[in-house]
Design an enzyme around this catalytic site. Structure first.
Site, PDB file in Angstrom:
ATOM      1  N   GLU A   1       0.874  -1.172   0.000  1.00  0.00           N
ATOM      2  CA  GLU A   1       0.000   0.000   0.000  1.00  0.00           C
ATOM      3  C   GLU A   1       0.909   1.219   0.000  1.00  0.00           C
ATOM      4  OE1 GLU A   1      -3.120  -0.290  -0.398  1.00  0.00           O
ATOM      5  OE2 GLU A   1      -3.480  -2.396   0.112  1.00  0.00           O
TER       6      GLU A   1
ATOM      7  N   CYS B   1      -1.837   9.277   2.174  1.00  0.00           N
ATOM      8  CA  CYS B   1      -1.563   8.776   0.822  1.00  0.00           C
ATOM      9  C   CYS B   1      -2.720   9.072  -0.138  1.00  0.00           C
ATOM     10  CB  CYS B   1      -1.270   7.289   0.857  1.00  0.00           C
ATOM     11  SG  CYS B   1      -2.576   6.279   1.603  1.00  0.00           S
TER      12      CYS B   1
END
Length: 485
Positions: A253, A287
């Protein structure tokens, strides 16, 4: 208890102990600069001890009655709820996260724990038809064995828990390595919750260390079968390369450069609210944050005026103040990196509609527009409170700009026509996309992950089951098979 004085150590095989490495990690409050803890790093030998402990404990855990395993997770959830106020304070102190951010993180953490309670009772076997008479095909879902988890500094409690909890719930052992800037909220605090909930010793181990001490030992150790990594694409590329050479599965991720797009029929006031949250939540250290705000020229003036006014009103300062929206960047290295991005963009010709000061770890909000189309700044992840406003003419150009990035994690579009928004979303090369909402979302049942340099694999829901279990085919022949010789 004081988390930073009582949990300032390694947790290996059910024992709290100092590390045996050659130096100490100093855990600082990024706002005040106060020292929170000093933790001697774990050595390569302790990495081995942690993985071996998880390996020993895992088989009995996998054979434990599912309802007994479920009870551990129910107790962990209750403990989290009981300790939520003090954990909130720890998140504020260690991350510089605001109270709003801490509440957002803990709300999601509880949701992921609730889902892990359910995962303990997942069916482990299905029967598949066979073309062979008298044959029964059983397809078992079995734990991979031991999972290595590496978590980041921005949402350390949540992003550690969302791999640790389901991996344990599905019958695995776990070794967790939190980021060195968040060793307590991303590591030892989670171990303490599970220990107090009655998780058997050895199943969850926390090693607080750094590659300067252990190199790639966490990745190359023969015990873990899966490495779950959340962090930058640069480090993620290395993790993927090492894991591939070891025949390990890696779940990555990674970073993002999301675009929130405002079409000509959008509700402008609502789009402004969504864009400000999507860019400035946790100082932009997310993110999924909307680095780029794309605005149709037909509504550019109205949107820009309202967006700039709202950004300028955001309170900057002490994250303990309930009214603070913008707290500190995690450390001086990250703050300097954000400052350099701002200077680079302005030097390239960008106009600063809002340009706050940079003072130590405090980076005040910035809004830039007018960047050249070939600017590298437009294509990189900016882990700080900097918004890039980009005008466009029509949906086709918006799609082209939104896709003009090596990343593909999240995104959003605002429009008065939902189906127009869905059609737009389907054309964006990203793992997640939201119509008439922000770019920052995570839910326990919905696959989370990105395209391109934003990662490999998915977590949450069925994707988590795929990540932390493997399939085993056992056939049963009732009667006699016929063989050709």
């Amino acid at each position: 208890m004081s988390y930073f004085t009582d949990l300032d150590r390694q947790y290996i095989d059910g024992s709290w102990r100092p590390g045996r490495g050659a130096w100490d990690i100093i855990d600082f409050n990024p706002y005040s600069g106060d020292k929170l803890a000093s933790i001697t790093v774990a050595s390569v030998e302790e990495i081995d001890e942690a993985y071996r402990a998880a390996e020993r404990a895992q088989k009995d855990w996998a054979d434990t009655n599912a309802y007994a395993r479920r009870a551990v997770f129910e107790r962990t959830l209750r403990l989290l709820e009981e300790r939520e106020a003090e954990i909130t304070e720890a998140i504020i102190d260690e991350l510089g996260g605001t109270r709003v951010k801490a509440g957002f993180e803990l709300h999601l953490a509880k949701e992921f724990l609730r889902e892990s309670v359910q995962l303990t009772l997942r069916p482990r076997c299905s029967v598949i038809p066979s073309p062979v008479d008298g044959k029964e095909n059983r397809l078992y879902r079995v734990p991979v064995g031991v999972v290595g988890v590496i978590s980041p500094f921005n949402f350390p409690f949540l992003l550690s828990l969302k791999s640790v909890a389901p991996a344990l719930a599905l019958g695995n052992g776990v070794v967790l390595k939190p980021h060195q800037n968040t060793p307590v909220t991303g590591g030892s605090l989670i171990a303490k919750l599970f220990e107090d909930a009655g998780l058997p010793a050895g199943l969850l181990n926390v090693v607080i260390t750094d590659i300067a001490e252990i190199g790639d030992a966490f990745l190359t150790h023969p015990v873990p079968k899966v490495i779950s990594f959340t962090g930058s694409d640069k480090v993620g590329r290395h993790v993927a390369t090492v894991c591939a050479a070891q025949f390990k599965q890696s779940i990555l991720e990674l970073g993002g450069n999301s675009a929130l797009t405002v079409l000509d029929d959008a509700d402008i006031d609502y789009a402004v609210d969504a864009a400000v949250f999507s860019r400035y939540v946790h100082q932009g250290q997310v993110c999924m944050a909307a680095n780029r705000i794309l605005v149709d020229r037909a509504v550019e003036r109205e949107f820009t005026e309202k967006f700039v006014a709202k950004v300028a009103s955001l309170k900057v300062g002490d994250p303990r103040d309930p009214d603070t929206v913008i707290g500190p960047i995690i450390n001086s290295t990250q703050a300097d990196a954000v400052s350099n991005v701002i200077d680079t963009a302005v030097a390239e010709g960008a106009t600063a509609l809002v340009r706050g000061k940079v003072d130590g770890n405090m980076v005040e909000p910035v809004v830039l527009t007018g960047l050249p189309a070939d600017s590298p700044v437009l294509r990189q992840e900016i882990f700080g409170p900097v918004a890039l406003l980009i005008p466009f003419d029509g949906d086709e150009e918006a799609v082209r700009i939104a896709n003009d990035t090596p990343y593909g994690l999240s995104g959003a579009v605002h429009t008065g026509d939902v189906e127009r928004g869905v059609a737009f979303a389907q054309r964006i090369d990203t793992g997640m996309f939201h119509v008439n909402d922000g770019t920052v979302h995570d839910e326990p049942l919905v696959a989370f992950g990105g395209q391109k340099q934003s990662g490999i694999g998915r977590l949450n829901g069925e994707a988590t089951v795929e990540a932390f279990t493997t399939q085993k085919w056992i056939s049963v022949q009732r009667g006699r098979s016929r063989f050709p010789f």
